[in-house]
Scaffold this motif. Structure first.
Motif, PDB file in Angstrom:
ATOM      1  N   MET A  98      -7.213   7.198  -7.709  1.00 43.41           N
ATOM      2  CA  MET A  98      -5.992   6.395  -7.311  1.00 43.41           C
ATOM      3  C   MET A  98      -6.256   5.111  -7.036  1.00 43.41           C
ATOM      4  N   PHE A  99      -7.189   4.954  -6.176  1.00 45.89           N
ATOM      5  CA  PHE A  99      -7.437   3.525  -5.674  1.00 45.89           C
ATOM      6  C   PHE A  99      -8.104   2.679  -6.744  1.00 45.89           C
ATOM      7  N   GLN A 100      -8.568   3.255  -7.718  1.00 46.59           N
ATOM      8  CA  GLN A 100      -9.477   2.483  -8.842  1.00 46.59           C
ATOM      9  C   GLN A 100      -8.400   2.382  -9.773  1.00 46.59           C
ATOM     10  N   THR A 101      -7.305   3.016 -10.056  1.00 46.44           N
ATOM     11  CA  THR A 101      -6.356   2.968 -11.071  1.00 46.44           C
ATOM     12  C   THR A 101      -5.141   1.842 -10.586  1.00 46.44           C
ATOM     13  N   ILE A 102      -4.927   1.650  -9.279  1.00 37.78           N
ATOM     14  CA  ILE A 102      -3.956   0.906  -8.857  1.00 37.78           C
ATOM     15  C   ILE A 102      -4.859  -0.958  -9.017  1.00 37.78           C
ATOM     16  N   THR A 119       0.777  -1.332   0.030  1.00 40.02           N
ATOM     17  CA  THR A 119      -0.056  -0.089   0.049  1.00 40.02           C
ATOM     18  C   THR A 119       0.776   1.180   0.004  1.00 40.02           C
ATOM     19  N   LEU A 120       1.750   1.144   0.766  1.00 42.03           N
ATOM     20  CA  LEU A 120       2.845   2.496   0.882  1.00 42.03           C
ATOM     21  C   LEU A 120       3.550   2.632  -0.497  1.00 42.03           C
ATOM     22  N   GLY A 178       2.850   6.038  -2.402  1.00 37.32           N
ATOM     23  CA  GLY A 178       3.866   6.969  -2.895  1.00 37.32           C
ATOM     24  C   GLY A 178       3.997   7.139  -4.497  1.00 37.32           C
ATOM     25  N   TYR A 179       3.874   5.985  -5.228  1.00 36.26           N
ATOM     26  CA  TYR A 179       4.284   6.319  -6.723  1.00 36.26           C
ATOM     27  C   TYR A 179       3.065   7.246  -7.329  1.00 36.26           C
ATOM     28  N   LEU A 180       1.913   6.814  -7.072  1.00 34.12           N
ATOM     29  CA  LEU A 180       0.897   7.563  -7.474  1.00 34.12           C
ATOM     30  C   LEU A 180       0.888   9.263  -7.129  1.00 34.12           C
ATOM     31  N   ARG A 181       1.290   9.323  -5.933  1.00 29.49           N
ATOM     32  CA  ARG A 181       1.576  10.572  -5.474  1.00 29.49           C
ATOM     33  C   ARG A 181       2.598  11.376  -6.119  1.00 29.49           C
ATOM     34  N   MET A 182       3.517  10.542  -6.058  1.00 26.62           N
ATOM     35  CA  MET A 182       4.827  11.271  -7.121  1.00 26.62           C
ATOM     36  C   MET A 182       4.538  11.694  -8.547  1.00 26.62           C
TER      37      MET A 182
END
Length: 230
Positions: free
Chosen positions: A37-41, A19-20, A24-28
Motif C-alpha cells: 500500500m505504501f509503495q503504491t501510493i 495519510t488518513l 482509507g481509500y486503499l483499505r476500501m
C-alpha cells in the motif's frame, strides 16, 4: 536548523489528513499488505485508477508544500546566509541538510501513521510488518522524494513559485500516467522488482540526484556572476 522543525510543525495536520485519506481509500479497495500500500501510493506500483492517480499527485504536492517555506527562505536570503555560513558551498550543504531532514520526517511520519492505523484496525503486529522488504521500499520512496525536491529547488532558482508549482504539478501528473511502466532501467518512481534491476535503478537515481545537486550549484553560481561583474 531550528527552521527545519518550524517548517514541519505547521504542516503536520495537512500531512495527517493526506495519510488518513490515502490509507482509507486503499483499505476500501481491499488492499491488505501495508508495505505494498505504501509503495503504491508513492507510485511504486501501477496507478490504474483515476483516484489512485489523484492521491499520488496529492502526495507529491504535500511533499513540495512542507519543503517550500524552507527552500524559499534559503533562496531568498542566499547572500546573507552565505556570509553567515562562510561560503556558498556551506550554504548549499545547509539547504540540502534541511530538505533531507524534512523529507525524511515526511516519509517516516507517513509510514508511522499508517503503521499505527494498520495495527489498530487489523490483527497484524508491528514486527510482522517491519522487515527487509519494508526497509527497501521506504528507502526507494525516500530517494524518489529527494529527487522530487531537488527538481523543485532547480525550478525555484530559475522561475517563480507559481511557475514552479504548475510545472511540478504537471510532472506529478505525467509520472502518475506513466506509472504502469515497470522494470525500466531508469525511472524515479519507487519501483522494486528483481534485485539486479532494483540495484541498477537505485544507482541511476542516486547519480541523477547528484547531477541535480551539481545543477543547483551551477544555477546559483550563475545568479551571482552579474553582481560580481558590476
Amino acid at each position: 536548523m531550528i527552521g527545519v522543525f518550524k517548517s514541519i510543525k505547521p504542516s503536520f495536520l495537512t500531512i495527517l489528513m493526506g495519510t488518513l485519506i490515502s490509507y482509507g481509500y486503499l483499505r476500501m479497495k481491499g488492499s491488505s499488505d501495508l508495505t505494498t500500500m505504501f509503495q503504491t501510493i508513492f507510485g511504486g506500483k501501477p496507478l490504474n485508477e483515476l483516484m489512485l492517480k489523484g492521491l499520488f499527485v496529492m502526495i507529491c504536492l504535500l511533499l513540495q508544500y512542507i519543503n517550500i517555506h524552507y527552500i524559499v527562505f534559503y533562496i531568498d536570503n542566499s547572500d546573507s546566509l552565505a556570509v553567515r555560513y562562510g561560503s556558498k558551498n556551506s550554504w548549499l550543504k545547509a539547504l540540502l541538510k534541511g530538505i533531507f531532514i524534512i523529507t525524511a520526517a515526511y516519509v517516516i511520519l507517513f509510514y508511522f501513521v499508517w503503521l499505527l492505523l494498520d495495527t489498530a484496525l487489523s490483527s497484524s503486529k508491528v514486527y510482522q510488518t517491519l522487515n527487509i522488504n519494508t526497509i527497501v521500499v521506504i528507502g526507494r520512496i525516500y530517494l524518489f522524494c529527494i529527487i522530487t525536491i531537488l527538481v523543485q529547488i532547480c525550478l525555484l532558482l530559475k522561475l517563480t513559485k507559481t511557475s514552479t508549482y504548475m510545472i511540478m504539478g504537471g510532472i506529478s501528473i505525467f509520472l502518475a500516467m506513466t506509472s504502469h511502466y515497470q522494470g525500466a532501467f531508469f525511472f524515479i518512481l519507487p519501483q522494486v522488482s528483481s534485485p539486479s534491476i532494483t540495484l541498477l535503478n537505485v544507482i541511476a537515481n542516486i547519480v541523477f540526484a547528484l547531477l541535480l545537486v551539481v545543477l543547483i550549484k551551477r544555477i546559483n553560481r550563475k545568479k551571482e556572476l552579474p553582481s560580481y561583474e558590476n
